[in-house]
Enzyme design. Structure first.
Site, PDB file in Angstrom:
ATOM      1  N   CYS A  93      -0.835   3.873  -6.321  1.00 47.98           N
ATOM      2  CA  CYS A  93      -1.720   3.173  -5.650  1.00 47.98           C
ATOM      3  C   CYS A  93      -1.646   1.829  -6.115  1.00 47.98           C
ATOM      4  O   CYS A  93      -2.023   1.536  -7.314  1.00 47.98           O
ATOM      5  CB  CYS A  93      -3.311   3.974  -5.486  1.00 47.98           C
ATOM      6  SG  CYS A  93      -4.319   2.896  -4.687  1.00 47.98           S
ATOM      7  N   CYS A 136       0.779  -1.216   0.163  1.00 43.89           N
ATOM      8  CA  CYS A 136       0.190  -0.054  -0.060  1.00 43.89           C
ATOM      9  C   CYS A 136       0.979   1.392   0.141  1.00 43.89           C
ATOM     10  O   CYS A 136       1.678   1.561   1.004  1.00 43.89           O
ATOM     11  CB  CYS A 136      -0.907  -0.074   1.352  1.00 43.89           C
ATOM     12  SG  CYS A 136      -1.920   1.322   1.615  1.00 43.89           S
TER      13      CYS A 136
END
Length: 260
Positions: free
Chosen positions: A184, A75
């Site tokens: 992302c 992440c």
């Protein structure tokens, strides 16, 4: 258990980090893995730094309780906001994921690149420090409002995402970008839709393969590569609806709903 046979742990604010898991599993198919999808708290990108650190600690401790030998923070937002604190707190190797600014800076001809990421990543100190290292580089930043939520709802390929991508990418094209950095881990699942908008001259860059290679390097450094002959085991946990995650990773793998 032999340390080398212990699993690699991965966590993300949902299903997006499976794009990183796929690269790691492809490069290191003998490794056991445990993936934690914290979809209940997605997206991390809209939370404060303290909230992100707290969630990252919670995920890390869950994976350590599962005997993980190494943890991949799959992440961008958690990496850029919490990896320093995690490394200080726990005696286990961590692999982080950051927007691939350096590869884009090395490949751009126009010296203008775009980055699509969460608010949490773009506002982080680590991100700004990375960008500042590259002089004479124009970075067009865009928060991907709404994209993570739609992906978490299994709406990949839908009109809603198409409309948002048009809104976010067209200004970048007008600014003459020739590289688009996906900041992302959810966004690689949107590459087919992104390619419909961007001309072929614009390179799409993400961090997945680089993270997989770094994972292998660190495992070798600590002599933790799994050399066992047993078939590797891949387990996925989610604290939300497991159906979307099952669709993403294939029905051959175990997806379990857990409260964590």
């Amino acid at each position: 258990m032999n340390n080398s046979m212990k699993p690699i742990g991965l966590f993300d604010s949902g299903i997006g980090g499976t794009s990183i898991w796929k690269e790691i599993h492809s490069l290191l198919p003998d490794e056991n893995t445990i993936y934690l999808a914290d979809s209940k708290n997605a997206p991390y990108g809209q939370k404060s730094k303290d909230e992100i650190i707290d969630l990252s600690i919670k995920n890390t401790e869950y994976l350590l309780n599962q005997n993980c030998k190494l943890i991949v923070i799959a992440c961008n937002t958690a990496t850029t906001n919490a990896i320093k604190e995690l490394r200080e707190k726990y005696d286990v190797p961590f692999i982080g994921i950051e927007p691939a600014i350096k590869p884009a800076a090395l490949q751009t001809r126009t010296r203008t690149i775009g980055i699509l990421a969460t608010k949490g990543t773009l506002n982080s100190v680590l991100f700004h420090k990375t960008v500042a290292a590259f002089k004479n580089l124009t970075v067009i930043e865009q928060v991907g409002h709404g994209l993570v939520q739609l992906i978490e709802e299994g709406k990949i390929g839908g009109n809603e995402i198409d409309e948002l991508l048009q809104l976010y990418l067209n200004p970048m094209l007008k600014a003459d970008i020739d590289c688009l950095v996906l900041g992302c881990s959810h966004y690689p699942y949107l590459v087919p839709q992104i390619k419909k908008i961007l001309p072929k001259s614009v390179k799409i860059i993400d961090s997945g393969l680089a993270v997989a290679k770094q994972t292998k390097t660190v495992l070798e450094k600590y002599e933790l590569l799994n050399t066992g002959i047993q078939k590797s085991n891949q387990v996925f946990y989610t604290n939300a609806n497991p159906e979307v995650l099952t669709t993403i990773v294939s029905k051959e793998y175990i997806v379990l709903k857990k409260d964590f």
